[in-house]
Design a protein around this motif. Structure first.
Motif, short mmCIF file in Angstrom:
data_model
loop_
_atom_site.label_atom_id
_atom_site.label_comp_id
_atom_site.label_asym_id
_atom_site.label_seq_id
_atom_site.Cartn_x
_atom_site.Cartn_y
_atom_site.Cartn_z
N ARG A 88 0.83 -1.38 0.01
CA ARG A 88 -0.13 0.04 -0.07
C ARG A 88 1.02 1.24 -0.02
NH1 ARG A 88 -5.07 -0.19 0.70
NH2 ARG A 88 -4.92 -2.31 1.51
N PRO A 89 0.75 2.35 -1.11
CA PRO A 89 1.39 3.60 -1.01
C PRO A 89 1.37 4.46 0.33
CG PRO A 89 0.27 3.28 -3.08
CD PRO A 89 -0.25 1.93 -2.03
N VAL A 90 2.52 5.01 0.77
CA VAL A 90 2.30 5.82 1.99
C VAL A 90 3.31 7.04 1.22
CG1 VAL A 90 2.31 3.86 3.57
CG2 VAL A 90 4.79 4.78 2.60
N ARG A 91 2.97 8.16 2.29
CA ARG A 91 3.69 9.27 2.20
C ARG A 91 5.17 9.50 2.42
NH1 ARG A 91 2.46 12.91 -2.12
NH2 ARG A 91 0.20 13.63 -1.92
N ARG A 92 5.37 8.65 3.64
CA ARG A 92 6.79 8.88 4.14
C ARG A 92 7.16 7.44 4.41
NH1 ARG A 92 4.03 13.26 6.08
NH2 ARG A 92 5.13 15.16 5.70
N TYR A 93 7.88 6.92 3.51
CA TYR A 93 8.58 5.79 3.59
C TYR A 93 9.83 5.67 4.06
CZ TYR A 93 9.41 0.65 2.66
OH TYR A 93 9.54 -0.47 2.88
N PRO A 94 10.29 4.92 5.12
CA PRO A 94 11.59 5.26 5.62
C PRO A 94 12.61 4.27 5.07
CG PRO A 94 10.28 3.37 6.91
CD PRO A 94 9.43 4.06 5.76
N SER A 95 13.27 5.02 3.79
CA SER A 95 14.19 4.48 2.96
C SER A 95 14.99 5.54 2.26
CB SER A 95 13.45 3.68 1.76
OG SER A 95 14.36 3.18 0.76
N SER A 96 16.22 5.39 2.08
CA SER A 96 17.02 6.09 1.37
C SER A 96 16.64 6.48 -0.05
CB SER A 96 18.45 5.77 1.44
OG SER A 96 18.55 4.75 0.85
N TRP A 97 15.93 5.76 -0.40
CA TRP A 97 15.45 5.68 -2.16
C TRP A 97 14.02 6.55 -2.14
CZ3 TRP A 97 18.07 4.21 -6.07
CH2 TRP A 97 19.07 3.01 -5.90
N ALA A 98 13.51 6.73 -0.86
CA ALA A 98 12.18 7.50 -0.92
C ALA A 98 12.48 9.01 -1.13
CB ALA A 98 11.33 7.48 0.27
N VAL A 99 11.80 9.63 -2.31
CA VAL A 99 12.09 11.14 -2.54
C VAL A 99 10.88 12.00 -2.15
CG1 VAL A 99 12.39 12.49 -4.26
CG2 VAL A 99 13.61 10.10 -4.39
N GLY A 100 11.18 13.01 -1.08
CA GLY A 100 10.47 13.94 -0.93
C GLY A 100 8.81 13.88 -0.63
N GLU A 101 8.09 14.61 -1.20
CA GLU A 101 6.60 14.45 -0.72
C GLU A 101 5.56 13.66 -1.91
OE1 GLU A 101 5.03 15.67 1.79
OE2 GLU A 101 7.01 15.84 2.53
N ARG A 102 6.59 12.66 -2.62
CA ARG A 102 5.95 11.74 -3.59
C ARG A 102 5.14 10.84 -2.88
NH1 ARG A 102 6.67 13.52 -8.71
NH2 ARG A 102 7.10 11.24 -9.39
N TRP A 103 4.30 9.78 -3.57
CA TRP A 103 3.60 8.63 -2.99
C TRP A 103 4.85 7.74 -3.24
CZ3 TRP A 103 -0.49 7.98 0.02
CH2 TRP A 103 -1.52 9.01 -0.37
N HIS A 104 4.94 7.07 -2.08
CA HIS A 104 6.09 5.95 -1.95
C HIS A 104 5.42 4.58 -2.08
CE1 HIS A 104 8.34 9.19 0.70
NE2 HIS A 104 8.74 9.10 -0.97
N TRP A 105 5.74 3.64 -3.07
CA TRP A 105 5.03 2.71 -3.29
C TRP A 105 6.41 1.32 -2.81
CZ3 TRP A 105 2.67 2.16 -8.93
CH2 TRP A 105 1.79 3.17 -9.11
N PRO A 106 5.93 1.03 -1.46
CA PRO A 106 6.85 -0.01 -1.04
C PRO A 106 7.04 -1.28 -1.84
CG PRO A 106 5.56 0.78 0.76
CD PRO A 106 5.00 1.33 -0.58
N ILE A 107 8.04 -1.70 -2.28
CA ILE A 107 8.44 -3.06 -3.02
C ILE A 107 8.14 -4.24 -2.10
CG2 ILE A 107 9.80 -4.05 -4.73
CD1 ILE A 107 10.81 -1.30 -5.35
N LEU A 108 7.28 -5.06 -2.32
CA LEU A 108 7.22 -6.33 -1.62
C LEU A 108 8.08 -7.38 -2.23
CD1 LEU A 108 3.41 -6.52 -1.00
CD2 LEU A 108 4.99 -5.98 0.44
N GLU A 109 8.29 -7.36 -3.61
CA GLU A 109 8.97 -8.64 -4.15
C GLU A 109 9.35 -7.97 -5.64
OE1 GLU A 109 8.32 -13.31 -4.54
OE2 GLU A 109 6.50 -11.93 -4.45
N ALA A 110 10.40 -8.34 -6.29
CA ALA A 110 10.71 -8.20 -7.54
C ALA A 110 11.50 -9.19 -8.20
CB ALA A 110 11.11 -6.88 -7.84
N ARG A 111 11.20 -9.69 -9.38
CA ARG A 111 12.08 -10.89 -9.83
C ARG A 111 12.26 -10.59 -11.48
NH1 ARG A 111 13.41 -13.73 -5.32
NH2 ARG A 111 11.59 -14.27 -4.29
N ARG A 112 13.42 -11.12 -11.94
CA ARG A 112 13.53 -11.17 -13.68
C ARG A 112 12.83 -12.23 -14.14
NH1 ARG A 112 18.32 -7.98 -13.58
NH2 ARG A 112 19.53 -7.89 -12.00
#
Length: 142
Positions: A88-112
């Motif tokens: 679920r998207p949030v406004r302030r995700y605790p990550s060095s990849w989270a940028v400013g006042e954007r919506w932050h979509w936390p990544i649960l899983e990603a595969r090639r």
């Protein structure tokens, strides 16, 4: 068929590599992810362009430090390269990849996926046309 999301930011090939290498844990977007797509595997498409503009390099420098060995020519573009699931998207995700006042979509899983699927991308979440790989990609946990 499966739905798809395009990384259209000019540094998208680098970001896609960061996602698939498990370093990048959040996607920054101007809007929220539709409720229907939360937790659902989406094909991961990389846009065709990767212009390294001076202003962009300054903006993205903290994030690019995560990817010191990667150059744009090494990376795929204009194709589907994997699949991804978001929380679920949030406004302030605790990550060095989270940028400013954007919506932050936390990544649960990603595969090639084993083979890249060349195709054009679109804005937002879009259906893979049946003309492209039968509108499907293989989603597994391997």
């Amino acid at each position: 068929g499966i739905m798809c999301i395009t990384l259209a930011f000019p540094l998208c090939p680098r970001y896609a590599e960061a996602i698939l290498s498990y370093w990048k844990d959040v996607e920054n977007r101007s809007g929220r992810l539709q409720e229907d797509f939360i937790g659902v595997p989406l094909a991961l498409h990389v846009g065709k362009r990767d212009p390294m503009l001076a202003e962009l390099a300054i903006f993205a420098k903290p994030m690019l430090e995560h990817l010191p060995h990667i150059t744009p020519n090494d990376l795929p573009h204009g194709c589907i390269i994997g699949w991804i699931r978001f929380d679920r998207p949030v406004r302030r995700y605790p990550s060095s990849w989270a940028v400013g006042e954007r919506w932050h979509w936390p990544i649960l899983e990603a595969r090639r996926i084993p083979e890249r699927i060349p195709c054009d991308g679109r804005l937002r979440v879009w259906p893979i046309p049946t003309a492209i790989n039968g509108g499907k990609i293989e989603v597994n946990n391997g």
